[in-house]
Write a protein that holds these residues in place. Sequence first.
Motif, PDB file in Angstrom:
ATOM      1  N   SER A 146       0.827  -1.197   0.000  1.00  6.08           N
ATOM      2  CA  SER A 146       0.000   0.000   0.000  1.00  6.08           C
ATOM      3  C   SER A 146       0.865   1.252   0.000  1.00  6.08           C
ATOM      4  O   SER A 146       1.997   1.242   0.482  1.00  6.08           O
ATOM      5  N   GLU A 184      -0.061   3.734   1.700  1.00  8.11           N
ATOM      6  CA  GLU A 184      -0.441   4.365   2.961  1.00  8.11           C
ATOM      7  C   GLU A 184      -0.021   3.506   4.141  1.00  8.11           C
ATOM      8  O   GLU A 184       0.162   2.296   4.005  1.00  8.11           O
ATOM      9  N   GLY A 185       0.110   4.161   5.284  1.00  6.54           N
ATOM     10  CA  GLY A 185       0.458   3.446   6.501  1.00  6.54           C
ATOM     11  C   GLY A 185       0.350   4.362   7.704  1.00  6.54           C
ATOM     12  O   GLY A 185      -0.175   5.475   7.620  1.00  6.54           O
ATOM     13  N   GLU A 186       0.868   3.869   8.824  1.00  7.31           N
ATOM     14  CA  GLU A 186       0.775   4.581  10.093  1.00  7.31           C
ATOM     15  C   GLU A 186       2.157   5.026  10.559  1.00  7.31           C
ATOM     16  O   GLU A 186       3.114   4.253  10.505  1.00  7.31           O
ATOM     17  N   ARG A 194       4.620   5.237  13.087  1.00  5.91           N
ATOM     18  CA  ARG A 194       4.810   4.502  14.336  1.00  5.91           C
ATOM     19  C   ARG A 194       5.769   5.210  15.284  1.00  5.91           C
ATOM     20  O   ARG A 194       5.637   5.111  16.493  1.00  5.91           O
ATOM     21  N   ILE A 249       7.385   4.548   9.175  1.00  2.00           N
ATOM     22  CA  ILE A 249       6.031   4.280   8.718  1.00  2.00           C
ATOM     23  C   ILE A 249       5.836   2.771   8.619  1.00  2.00           C
ATOM     24  O   ILE A 249       6.665   2.075   8.027  1.00  2.00           O
ATOM     25  N   GLN A 250       4.737   2.269   9.177  1.00  2.38           N
ATOM     26  CA  GLN A 250       4.368   0.879   8.939  1.00  2.38           C
ATOM     27  C   GLN A 250       3.311   0.893   7.847  1.00  2.38           C
ATOM     28  O   GLN A 250       2.160   1.283   8.074  1.00  2.38           O
ATOM     29  N   LEU A 251       3.736   0.533   6.642  1.00  6.70           N
ATOM     30  CA  LEU A 251       2.817   0.501   5.513  1.00  6.70           C
ATOM     31  C   LEU A 251       1.763  -0.570   5.740  1.00  6.70           C
ATOM     32  O   LEU A 251       2.039  -1.622   6.330  1.00  6.70           O
ATOM     33  N   ASP A 252       0.555  -0.299   5.271  1.00  4.66           N
ATOM     34  CA  ASP A 252      -0.516  -1.295   5.365  1.00  4.66           C
ATOM     35  C   ASP A 252      -0.056  -2.564   4.652  1.00  4.66           C
ATOM     36  O   ASP A 252       0.388  -2.522   3.503  1.00  4.66           O
ATOM     37  N   ARG A 278      -2.101   8.692  10.138  1.00  2.00           N
ATOM     38  CA  ARG A 278      -2.143   7.999   8.854  1.00  2.00           C
ATOM     39  C   ARG A 278      -1.352   8.826   7.847  1.00  2.00           C
ATOM     40  O   ARG A 278      -1.507  10.044   7.768  1.00  2.00           O
TER      41      ARG A 278
END
Length: 152
Positions: free
Chosen positions: A72, A74-76, A78, A104-107, A130
């Motif tokens: 993805s 997108e991610g969060e 962290r 970033i932890q990608l989806d 996000r």
Amino acid sequence: MEVSEEVFFTPTVPLDFTYNYRVGSHIGRYLEGFKEKKIMGVKCPKCGKVFVPPRMFCGPCNQKLEDFVELSQEGELRNYTVGHVNLVKGRLEDSDTPYVLGMIQLDGADSLFLTRVEGVPSDEVERGTRMKAVWKDQVEGDCADLDHFEPV
């Protein structure tokens, strides 16, 4: 004649090196994905963990990783750090403005992806935000093609 103090000479030498090196099959395929504005990871056949950037072996399982997957955009966020200096030709220089480097932890990924974060003031950035990838207009299959991440 006795000298009572030691004398030190501290030269400052600006560094300017150009490196050419082989990135290997995994990072090569990862950068090929950048030409299409894709983020490629690699999935472990045993535990199912997905790593980005791709690596050759799964740390937890020690399995060879060959199954590439598109991740993805997108991610969060962290974790992050705020930088106040830049390394320019081997010398530290004050940054004009603070900047954010984020993990970033990608989806769909199990590892964290280190990147620059923009679009949010450094004193307002928060873990858990996000984020989405922002690419350069013209991509060439280079690390710099993925310019930064910003809040969704």
